[in-house]
Motif scaffolding. Structure first.
Motif, short mmCIF file in Angstrom:
data_model
loop_
_atom_site.label_atom_id
_atom_site.label_comp_id
_atom_site.label_asym_id
_atom_site.label_seq_id
_atom_site.Cartn_x
_atom_site.Cartn_y
_atom_site.Cartn_z
N SER A 1 -5.05 -5.84 3.25
CA SER A 1 -5.50 -5.85 1.85
C SER A 1 -7.00 -6.15 1.75
N ALA B 1 -2.09 -1.82 7.80
CA ALA B 1 -2.92 -1.95 6.59
C ALA B 1 -3.26 -3.41 6.35
N TRP C 1 -6.11 -1.20 -0.19
CA TRP C 1 -5.78 -1.56 1.20
C TRP C 1 -6.59 -0.67 2.12
N SER D 1 -2.62 0.38 -3.94
CA SER D 1 -1.30 -0.25 -3.90
C SER D 1 -0.35 0.52 -4.81
N PRO E 1 0.83 -1.22 0.00
CA PRO E 1 0.00 0.00 0.00
C PRO E 1 0.85 1.26 0.00
#
Length: 502
Positions: A156, A154, A137, A130, A109
């Motif tokens: 995903s 973070a 994210w 990203s 990210p």
């Protein structure tokens, strides 16, 4: 928009209904699908945010417990699948931790650079892209209690995005299936519902081809098609009645003209023949001239009688309203006895009770007195003309059990054979075909009798007199009924009035 309206306007009604229904169904499914995807996305993101919040607390607590602080090793506290980035108080990244080896750096990210105060003001997670821009994210930020820096955790959204994609494809497939099934079902249902309209169309086509007796099949009047069918059937009945009245009017006019021309041909030929004899000078003696004038006068009288009889039948065929007076049949029967005595003094005549008619007494009916007198006059005239002189005659009178009045003219002559009895009411039919038009009647007397009685809502029967002879039985209702139906036809009325010389 105009082209769409023109396209819909040119489509059959069933296809238009199906198109509109399918469009509405598609719009509804689209709205439902979009709403479902939005709620699902919100739920999945909320789950990710809950995981991020828990993970961030663990990371911050682990980093705070270590003696090294930011300079120490905090990788042991980083949960799997989470991307963790530490920053100094001024927003400089100092360390990143990510425990998954399958993810490349291009998929990491992009954490925005923030100062300590900016991070402290953040109250909720946020979304970033990203490095390669292909994935998203979810990020949550926190600060250390000693103010030495901040941490970004973070997670995903790949799983959430995949779930959303699967759900989107499923919703699209389900929607297309529902629309297809709904379209086919709607087409079948609309076609079935509009089948009565197709029957109305085929009925209208049959009527246009001349089948005026066709009617629209009955349907429940609670439906629009049922009410339309009832209204159209009523209209078709009126149209058929109008056509029948017009056809009957034309038929009566043709019959009147044919009858008049047929019956007037003989007396007209007689008058013309004697006129030619006089013109050529063949009548030289006074006796011949007197005989000729007598024959001309007789032919003219016969023509006048024919015209009067034909006009009487034409008026009754036309259905002109007659007088509605209280008429005592006993008075008419007594007058008929006197008339018969005047016509044949040697013939015995009696006024007797009718068969199954009770005693003689006042028998009042509602009708046209002049027409009813004509009925008895024609009947006694037939007796005088078709039975030998001196043959006894009885005029019967009485009331039936059903309240109807009966008048009978009963003779004891040779009678009428069954083959002739079935046709005596036909116009211009004569039982004795050997009698000439000059010596016999025109064959209209009994037809006039039947027409008058029918116009009074009664009926005439031809019976055999016990012991031999003929009985004409006239049955009339004593109570008034609806007037005889009037036939519309301005052309016919005008023509008849032109012929009415009386």
């Amino acid at each position: 928009m105009t082209r769409v309206r023109a396209l819909l306007h040119g489509m059959p009604l069933r296809l238009r209904f199906v198109a509109i229904t399918t469009t509405l169904l598609l719009i509804g499914l689209t709205v439902v699908g979009a709403t479902a995807l939005t709620l699902l996305h919100r739920s999945l993101v909320q789950q990710v945010d809950d995981q991020l919040t828990s993970a961030a607390k663990e990371v911050v607590e682990q980093a705070t417990r270590t003696a090294q602080g930011l300079a120490g090793d905090t990788t042991s506290g980083a949960p799997s699948d989470y991307y963790v980035q530490f920053e100094t108080a001024d927003g400089t990244p100092v360390q990143t931790v990510f425990n998954r080896t399958s993810t490349t750096s291009e998929q990491f990210p992009v954490i925005p650079s923030m100062t300590f105060s900016q991070v402290r003001n953040l109250t909720s997670p946020f979304t970033v892209r990203s490095v390669d821009g292909r994935s998203s994210w979810r990020v949550i930020a926190g600060t250390f209690t000693d103010g030495s820096g901040s941490v970004f955790v973070a997670l995903s959204l790949h799983s959430a995005t995949a779930t959303m994609g699967e759900m989107q494809m499923a919703l699209i497939g389900i929607s297309l299936g529902v629309v297809a099934i709904g379209g086919v079902t709607g087409y079948v249902a609309v076609r079935r519902s509009l089948r009565p309209l197709e029957e109305i169309e085929s009925t209208a086509a049959a009527i246009a081809d001349g089948d005026l007796g066709r009617r629209i099949p009955a349907a429940p009047e609670s439906t629009e098609v049922g009410r339309l069918g009832v209204a159209l059937n009523g209209m078709l009945t009126q149209i058929e009645s109008a056509f029948d009245a017009r056809t009957a009017s034309e038929a009566r006019m043709r019959r009147f003209v044919a009858d008049a021309s047929h019956e007037l041909r003989t007396p007209l030929a007689t008058i013309r023949g004697y006129g030619e004899l006089f013109r050529m000078g063949a009548l030289t003696e006074d006796e011949q001239l007197r005989d000729t004038m007598r024959r001309i006068e007789g032919s003219a009288t016969r023509m006048g009688s024919l015209v009067e009889d034909l006009l009487a039948l034409a008026r009754m065929d036309e259905g002109r309203p007659m007088r509605s007076d209280h008429v005592d049949l006993a008075v008419l029967a007594g007058d008929a006895v006197g008339d018969l005595h005047a016509l044949d003094r040697d013939r015995p005549v009696r006024l007797v009770p009718a068969q199954d008619g009770g005693s003689i007494g006042p028998t009042v009916v509602v009708g046209d007195e002049a027409r009813l007198r004509q009925v008895l006059a024609n009947l006694i005239g037939n007796v005088v003309q078709h039975t030998p002189s001196g043959t006894p005659v009885e005029i019967g009178l009485g009331l039936l059990d059903d309240g109807n009045a009966v008048v009978e003219v009963r003779d004891h002559g040779p009678g009428i054979s069954p083959e002739h009895a079935a046709r005596v009411f036909e116009r211009f039919y004569r039982v004795d075909a050997s009698r000439t038009r000059d010596s016999g009647g025109a064959g209209l007397g009994m037809a006039i009798v039947e027409a008058i009685v029918t116009s009074h809502h009664g009926h005439v029967d031809l019976l055999t007199t016990p012991g031999g002879g003929t009985t004409v039985r006239v049955t009339l209702p004593r109570t008034p009924r609806a007037p005889h139906p009037t036939v519309t036809g301005e052309q016919e009325v005008t023509s008849l009035e032109e012929l009415d010389v009386g």
